[in-house]
Motif scaffolding. Structure first.
Motif, PDB file in Angstrom:
ATOM      1  N   ARG A  43      22.056  82.215 -11.953  1.00 54.52           N
ATOM      2  CA  ARG A  43      23.438  81.425 -12.071  1.00 54.52           C
ATOM      3  C   ARG A  43      24.138  81.865 -11.335  1.00 54.52           C
ATOM      4  NH1 ARG A  43      27.466  84.286 -14.618  1.00 54.52           N
ATOM      5  NH2 ARG A  43      26.574  85.682 -16.056  1.00 54.52           N
ATOM      6  N   LEU A  44      25.503  81.011 -11.751  1.00 55.51           N
ATOM      7  CA  LEU A  44      26.287  81.116 -10.849  1.00 55.51           C
ATOM      8  C   LEU A  44      27.230  81.919 -11.491  1.00 55.51           C
ATOM      9  CD1 LEU A  44      27.356  78.148  -8.053  1.00 55.51           C
ATOM     10  CD2 LEU A  44      26.240  80.726  -6.983  1.00 55.51           C
ATOM     11  N   GLY A  45      28.871  82.559 -11.719  1.00 58.72           N
ATOM     12  CA  GLY A  45      29.474  83.164 -12.157  1.00 58.72           C
ATOM     13  C   GLY A  45      30.655  82.065 -12.026  1.00 58.72           C
ATOM     14  N   ASP A  46      30.986  82.928 -13.440  1.00 60.67           N
ATOM     15  CA  ASP A  46      32.646  82.360 -13.696  1.00 60.67           C
ATOM     16  C   ASP A  46      33.294  83.139 -13.907  1.00 60.67           C
ATOM     17  OD1 ASP A  46      34.217  80.457 -14.355  1.00 60.67           O
ATOM     18  OD2 ASP A  46      33.173  79.148 -15.655  1.00 60.67           O
ATOM     19  N   PRO A  47      34.907  83.291 -13.039  1.00 64.11           N
ATOM     20  CA  PRO A  47      35.297  82.097 -12.194  1.00 64.11           C
ATOM     21  C   PRO A  47      34.999  82.171 -10.404  1.00 64.11           C
ATOM     22  CG  PRO A  47      36.724  84.081 -12.253  1.00 64.11           C
ATOM     23  CD  PRO A  47      35.683  83.886 -13.248  1.00 64.11           C
ATOM     24  N   GLU A  48      34.419  83.072 -10.090  1.00 64.99           N
ATOM     25  CA  GLU A  48      33.420  83.349  -8.762  1.00 64.99           C
ATOM     26  C   GLU A  48      33.456  82.537  -7.769  1.00 64.99           C
ATOM     27  OE1 GLU A  48      32.697  84.783 -11.388  1.00 64.99           O
ATOM     28  OE2 GLU A  48      32.134  87.110 -10.762  1.00 64.99           O
ATOM     29  N   THR A  49      32.847  80.971  -9.313  1.00 67.00           N
ATOM     30  CA  THR A  49      32.038  79.879  -8.208  1.00 67.00           C
ATOM     31  C   THR A  49      33.510  78.576  -7.183  1.00 67.00           C
ATOM     32  OG1 THR A  49      30.102  79.830  -9.890  1.00 67.00           O
ATOM     33  CG2 THR A  49      30.813  77.757  -8.578  1.00 67.00           C
ATOM     34  N   GLU A  50      34.495  79.113  -8.128  1.00 70.26           N
ATOM     35  CA  GLU A  50      35.552  79.326  -7.845  1.00 70.26           C
ATOM     36  C   GLU A  50      36.655  79.643  -6.819  1.00 70.26           C
ATOM     37  OE1 GLU A  50      34.803  78.791 -11.190  1.00 70.26           O
ATOM     38  OE2 GLU A  50      35.892  78.579 -13.054  1.00 70.26           O
ATOM     39  N   VAL A  51      36.379  80.149  -5.790  1.00 75.58           N
ATOM     40  CA  VAL A  51      36.368  80.769  -4.873  1.00 75.58           C
ATOM     41  C   VAL A  51      35.412  81.073  -4.159  1.00 75.58           C
ATOM     42  CG1 VAL A  51      38.470  82.198  -5.598  1.00 75.58           C
ATOM     43  CG2 VAL A  51      35.649  82.876  -5.688  1.00 75.58           C
ATOM     44  N   ILE A  52      34.233  80.629  -4.692  1.00 78.50           N
ATOM     45  CA  ILE A  52      32.710  80.398  -3.552  1.00 78.50           C
ATOM     46  C   ILE A  52      32.451  79.235  -2.999  1.00 78.50           C
ATOM     47  CG2 ILE A  52      29.906  80.638  -3.288  1.00 78.50           C
ATOM     48  CD1 ILE A  52      30.217  82.458  -5.618  1.00 78.50           C
ATOM     49  N   LEU A  53      32.773  77.874  -3.803  1.00 83.88           N
ATOM     50  CA  LEU A  53      32.669  76.944  -3.571  1.00 83.88           C
ATOM     51  C   LEU A  53      33.253  76.363  -2.597  1.00 83.88           C
ATOM     52  CD1 LEU A  53      30.793  75.444  -5.750  1.00 83.88           C
ATOM     53  CD2 LEU A  53      29.720  76.368  -4.565  1.00 83.88           C
ATOM     54  N   PRO A  54      34.828  76.474  -2.692  1.00 76.84           N
ATOM     55  CA  PRO A  54      36.241  75.713  -1.249  1.00 76.84           C
ATOM     56  C   PRO A  54      36.075  77.032  -0.486  1.00 76.84           C
ATOM     57  CG  PRO A  54      36.883  76.581  -3.820  1.00 76.84           C
ATOM     58  CD  PRO A  54      35.191  77.312  -3.946  1.00 76.84           C
ATOM     59  N   ARG A  55      34.716  77.620   0.000  1.00 73.06           N
ATOM     60  CA  ARG A  55      34.296  78.271   1.151  1.00 73.06           C
ATOM     61  C   ARG A  55      33.734  78.324   2.024  1.00 73.06           C
ATOM     62  NH1 ARG A  55      33.749  84.087   1.379  1.00 73.06           N
ATOM     63  NH2 ARG A  55      34.815  83.884   3.743  1.00 73.06           N
ATOM     64  N   MET A  56      32.654  77.232   0.900  1.00 72.65           N
ATOM     65  CA  MET A  56      31.457  76.470   1.706  1.00 72.65           C
ATOM     66  C   MET A  56      31.692  75.491   2.200  1.00 72.65           C
ATOM     67  SD  MET A  56      28.423  77.272  -0.867  1.00 72.65           S
ATOM     68  CE  MET A  56      27.028  76.602  -0.156  1.00 72.65           C
ATOM     69  N   LYS A  57      31.541  75.596   3.707  1.00 75.58           N
ATOM     70  CA  LYS A  57      31.866  74.439   4.623  1.00 75.58           C
ATOM     71  C   LYS A  57      30.141  73.514   4.060  1.00 75.58           C
ATOM     72  CE  LYS A  57      34.064  75.897   9.028  1.00 75.58           C
ATOM     73  NZ  LYS A  57      34.066  76.227   9.708  1.00 75.58           N
ATOM     74  N   SER A  58      28.739  74.108   4.237  1.00 80.98           N
ATOM     75  CA  SER A  58      28.018  73.688   3.739  1.00 80.98           C
ATOM     76  C   SER A  58      28.028  72.237   2.608  1.00 80.98           C
ATOM     77  CB  SER A  58      26.670  74.344   3.369  1.00 80.98           C
ATOM     78  OG  SER A  58      26.889  75.702   5.250  1.00 80.98           O
ATOM     79  N   ASP A  59      27.364  71.543   3.331  1.00 85.85           N
ATOM     80  CA  ASP A  59      26.543  70.808   2.022  1.00 85.85           C
ATOM     81  C   ASP A  59      25.664  71.078   0.486  1.00 85.85           C
ATOM     82  OD1 ASP A  59      25.815  68.658   0.821  1.00 85.85           O
ATOM     83  OD2 ASP A  59      25.969  66.664   1.751  1.00 85.85           O
ATOM     84  N   LEU A  60      25.896  70.726  -0.446  1.00 88.21           N
ATOM     85  CA  LEU A  60      25.752  71.935  -1.153  1.00 88.21           C
ATOM     86  C   LEU A  60      24.529  70.474  -1.754  1.00 88.21           C
ATOM     87  CD1 LEU A  60      26.418  73.841  -2.492  1.00 88.21           C
ATOM     88  CD2 LEU A  60      27.662  73.280  -4.795  1.00 88.21           C
ATOM     89  N   LEU A  61      24.128  69.358  -1.984  1.00 93.67           N
ATOM     90  CA  LEU A  61      23.361  68.529  -2.198  1.00 93.67           C
ATOM     91  C   LEU A  61      22.083  68.900  -1.166  1.00 93.67           C
ATOM     92  CD1 LEU A  61      24.692  65.447  -3.126  1.00 93.67           C
ATOM     93  CD2 LEU A  61      23.325  67.635  -4.404  1.00 93.67           C
ATOM     94  N   GLU A  62      22.596  69.244   0.391  1.00 92.96           N
ATOM     95  CA  GLU A  62      21.843  69.602   1.685  1.00 92.96           C
ATOM     96  C   GLU A  62      20.742  70.702   1.018  1.00 92.96           C
ATOM     97  OE1 GLU A  62      23.151  67.532   5.458  1.00 92.96           O
ATOM     98  OE2 GLU A  62      23.087  69.783   5.274  1.00 92.96           O
ATOM     99  N   LEU A  63      21.556  72.221   0.714  1.00 92.67           N
ATOM    100  CA  LEU A  63      21.449  73.682   0.189  1.00 92.67           C
ATOM    101  C   LEU A  63      20.382  73.242  -0.821  1.00 92.67           C
ATOM    102  CD1 LEU A  63      21.329  76.067   0.439  1.00 92.67           C
ATOM    103  CD2 LEU A  63      23.531  76.482  -1.085  1.00 92.67           C
TER     104      LEU A  63
END
Ligand code: GLY
Length: 459
Positions: A329-349
């Protein structure tokens, strides 16, 4: 609060309202959100209630492909970007009823417990697309012994290890006697992040080994894995996979100890940064070749279904990366820094992870560095009070407050866990991002609030 027909309670508003009600301005607000033509819209249910799930909800709510967003059970923050539903994340039948009634397209599983219990397999014949691995693949996190066997089979670098149960306890003592330096004891199963002990003293290590096998961490430590200690610097790599191909997401590093300078008790994570300055292209090429590709190849050969995230906890020892652990799964709190850095659309992914096009999907990332600082309750990671009122000054700007242990109580937001809010900022480098988060933390208050000011201190 509205009671629904099948006993599930719903809170909060529709998505349009929720997007406007984000606690703080979003650093991705420069993204243009447009109504897509000829594109499938998705109804999404996220399971979980922490900062990771708020970050997932925050990101998905920005997708032009998101028709409706539910979070079960969620927290006060997720209710600002979607609809919270009171549901037990381990009650698969109740989840299925909700999925059917609301015609959910994507079921995004935040924490490991439902995955290890087999939620992917529960929905194997259902048309909902689960984001997560199958029960067998989740054993990469659910059993340290399983993960070590998998790594040995596919030549993935990790620590030497031996499995000890009541039946071969003497072998465990002999292994401890032979160890040079620190002794690592890991509960084989899930132990809420507490099942790893690193000990210097051999007599103490033997006492702890016996206590673990006799139930210190319940059934999770009936088998204990004794591992060779690896001394180096840790970092985390996240991969989205469909079990055949993969895409690498932003790299992160978390800070687990409660005290400044990485001292004191272990926590679920007191902060994180992304990217990690010492992880350069050459190191990532090595991580791909030695670790990621053999892992994906292993999933393929073993025919373990996997449409989710792999979180590789890695350590760099004398210039060579080794796996400390897999998480499914994704990490916590890592997700809180990963997702703000992602430009891509998560639903497309997510769609690419299910329609066979992941190999061609390009994940776009921001160059900026993200840092997050976790605000925790007094006493955490020991016992802590709940129900403390949280005040956030409206003048706070330039950071995102991802809620973790919070809930709405009448018109107030109150603490509801040890880790309460992760404050994330984006800047040119991690020092500036940490500074920005600290500035905004001065505008948040709850009784007994504690946090570290030195996230990224070792870089
Ligand atoms: N931050 C560590 C974890 O999510 O397991």
């Amino acid at each position: 609060m509205v009671k629904s027909v099948n006993g599930i309670y719903e809170t909060s508003a529709d998505l349009t309202h929720s997007q406007q009600a984000l606690t703080l301005p979003s650093p991705t607000s420069e993204l243009t959100i447009f109504a897509p033509h000829n594109q499938t819209m998705h109804k999404v249910l996220i399971l979980g209630s922490g900062g990771r799930e708020h970050a997932l909800a925050w990101k998905i709510a920005q997708s032009p492909l998101c028709e409706k967003l539910y979070i079960g059970p969620g927290n006060a923050g997720t209710s600002e970007v979607g609809t919270n539903i009171a549901i037990d994340i381990l009650d698969f039948k109740a989840i299925e009823r909700y999925v059917d009634r609301h015609k959910i397209d994507f079921l995004v599983v935040g924490p490991e417990a439902p995955l290890v219990k087999g939620i992917y397999d529960h929905f194997a014949k259902h048309k909902v697309k689960v984001i997560g691995p199958s029960k067998v693949a989740s054993q990469l996190e659910g059993s340290k012994s399983f993960a070590n066997d998998f790594m040995r089979s596919f030549n993935i670098p990790t620590a030497a290890s031996v499995d000890i149960t009541k039946a071969n306890l003497e072998e465990g003592y002999a292994t401890i006697d032979k160890q040079k330096g620190n002794i690592v004891l890991k509960a084989d199963g899930l132990a809420a992040g507490k099942g790893v002990l690193i000990l210097e003293d051999k007599a103490e290590a033997k006492r702890q080994l016996k206590a673990m096998i006799e139930g210190k961490f319940g059934a999770a430590s009936e088998t204990v894995v004794i591992e060779q200690f690896m001394d180096g610097i840790e970092f985390s790599v996240f991969v989205a996979t469909d079990g055949k191909s993969y895409q690498v997401l932003p790299i992160a590093k978390d800070y687990k100890r409660i005290g400044e300078g990485d001292t004191g008790l272990n926590t679920g994570g007191m902060g994180a940064i992304s990217p990690v300055p010492f992880v350069d292209e050459a190191l990532m090429a090595q991580v791909k070749e030695d670790i990621i590709e053999p892992t994906i190849e292993g999933l393929k050969i073993m025919e373990y279904p996997y449409k989710g995230f792999i979180f590789l906890g890695l350590i760099l020892v004398k210039g060579k990366p080794y796996v400390i652990e897999y998480n499914c799964r994704l990490g916590d709190p890592e997700t809180e820094v990963i997702l703000p850095r992602m430009k891509s659309d998560l639903l497309e992914l997510f769609a690419a992870m299910h329609d066979g096009s992941l190999a061609d999907y390009k994940v776009k990332m921001r160059k900026k560095t993200a840092a997050t600082i976790m605000l925790v309750s007094q006493g955490y990671p020991g016992s802590y009070p709940k129900g403390k009122e949280i005040l956030i000054d409206q003048s706070m700007e330039g950071s995102i407050a991802f809620h973790a242990g919070t809930k709405k109580q009448s018109h107030n937001t109150v603490t509801n866990g040890g880790r309460v809010i992760a404050v994330t900022s984006l800047a040119k480098n991690h020092k500036k991002a940490v500074k920005k988060s600290l500035e905004n933390i001065s505008k948040i208050h709850f009784d007994g609030m504690n946090y570290r000011t030195d996230i990224g201190f070792d870089l």
